[in-house]
Scaffold this active site. Structure first.
Site, short mmCIF file in Angstrom:
data_model
loop_
_atom_site.label_atom_id
_atom_site.label_comp_id
_atom_site.label_asym_id
_atom_site.label_seq_id
_atom_site.Cartn_x
_atom_site.Cartn_y
_atom_site.Cartn_z
N SER A 56 71.18 -102.19 61.04
CA SER A 56 70.52 -103.49 61.08
C SER A 56 69.60 -103.64 59.88
CB SER A 56 69.68 -103.62 62.36
OG SER A 56 70.47 -103.51 63.51
N HIS A 148 77.16 -111.32 68.04
CA HIS A 148 78.60 -111.18 67.82
C HIS A 148 79.44 -112.06 68.73
CE1 HIS A 148 77.60 -108.31 64.87
NE2 HIS A 148 77.48 -107.25 65.65
#
Length: 272
Positions: A56, A148
Site C-alpha cells: 500500500s 477492488h
C-alpha cells in the site's frame, strides 16, 4: 537464484505480472512468486522478506529506507477508490460505529482516517477482506471499508455506499488515488532493470490479453469473468505503465497530508 516477488492474486496483479512470472521476458531474471493480500505484504516488506513487492502507498513511510519505489506496475487511478459501506437504512452516523477495515496500513484505511478526522468511528476492527461485506450485512459491523472488486459486487449483499473515498479524494485534490505501489529491495535488484521488466510485462499483457486469461481466472478468487474484466480495465491503466509526475504528485499529497495529520511518519518528497 530467483528473485522473490509478492503480489496479490487480484486480476490486476496477475494480468500485469503474467509475462514476468512465466519467464516470457528474455532479459528478466527468474522470479519466485508468492501470492499474499496487501495487508500481509505491508508487514512482510517491513521485515525485508521480498525482493519485489506490492504494498500500500500508505505503508511507504515504514519501507522507503530499505526499498525503492518503482514507477510502474502498481495500482493508481481515477474512479477506483475505496468505498465505505453500510446496510440499507443506516443513518450514516459513524460516531458510535464499529467499522471493519482490510488492514491498518492500507491506503484505504489511511484515506478513511483522513476523511473521518472530524467524526471518527468508535471502533475499528481489522478483518480479512472477504469477511467485511458479509459482516456488515449480518450486523457484525456497522460499516465496512472495501476495495477492488467490491465496487462491483456490494449491492448483492444488500449494502449501500455511504461514501466513495476516491471521489472525495479526487474532488479535494484533483489528483488520482494512489492505492498500491511496487517496491524493489535495495541491494537485491536493480530498480531500473526491474522497472523495464515490469513495463514490458504490462505492454505484453495489453498486446495479448488472452495469453494471461487462464492464469488470471485461476487466481481470481471465484470472481465471475465479467467482474474480472471490469477489475482489470479499472485498475490497469496509464499509471500502471508509468506513474509520471501526476502519479508521484498523488503519492506525495497522500503521504504529506497523512504526516501533517500525525497519522504516519514524514517522508521526503517523491518528486525530487
Amino acid at each position: 537464484m530467483a528473485l522473490s516477488l509478492a503480489v496479490s492474486p487480484c486480476p490486476n496483479d496477475t494480468f500485469v505480472f503474467h509475462a514476468l512470472v512465466h519467464g516470457l521476458i528474455p532479459a528478466a531474471e527468474t522470479v519466485d512468486l508468492t501470492f499474499a493480500d496487501v495487508d500481509v505484504t505491508n508487514t512482510a516488506a517491513e521485515r525485508g522478506e521480498f525482493d519485489l513487492v506490492k504494498v500500500s502507498y500508505a505503508a511507504l513511510p515504514w519501507l522507503l529506507g530499505d526499498y525503492e519505489l518503482l514507477p510502474c506496475g502498481g495500482a493508481l487511478g481515477r474512479g477506483c477508490g475505496p468505498l465505505v459501506l453500510t446496510r440499507e437504512g443506516h443513518d450514516g452516523d459513524l460516531s458510535g460505529a464499529t467499522v471493519a477495515v482490510p488492514g491498518d496500513r492500507t491506503t484505504a484505511y489511511l484515506l478513511f482516517r483522513l476523511w473521518s478526522q472530524d467524526n471518527p468511528p468508535a471502533r475499528i476492527e481489522v478483518v480479512p477482506f472477504h469477511q467485511i461485506m458479509p459482516g456488515v450485512a449480518d450486523g457484525t459491523f456497522d460499516a465496512g471499508l472495501v476495495i477492488h472488486e467490491a465496487r462491483f459486487t456490494y449491492p448483492r449483499f444488500g449494502l449501500t455506499a455511504l461514501a466513495d473515498l476516491g471521489e472525495w479524494w479526487e474532488s479535494d485534490t484533483g489528483l488520482p488515488i494512489p492505492l498500491g505501489a511496487i517496491l524493489a529491495r535495495k541491494g537485491a535488484v536493480d530498480p531500473q532493470e526491474a522497472a523495464e521488466w515490469i513495463r514490458t510485462s504490462v505492454s505484453m499483457a495489453w498486446a495479448d490479453p488472452d495469453a494471461s486469461r487462464e492464469f488470471v481466472l485461476a487466481n481470481a478468487q471465484e470472481m465471475e469473468p465479467d467482474v474480472v474484466k471490469q477489475h482489470i480495465e479499472l485498475y490497469v491503466n496509464e499509471f500502471t505503465l508509468d506513474l509520471g509526475k501526476e502519479g508521484l504528485a498523488a503519492a506525495d499529497a497522500l503521504l504529506g497530508r497523512a504526516a501533517a495529520a500525525g497519522l504516519t511518519p514524514p517522508v521526503p518528497s517523491l518528486l525530487t
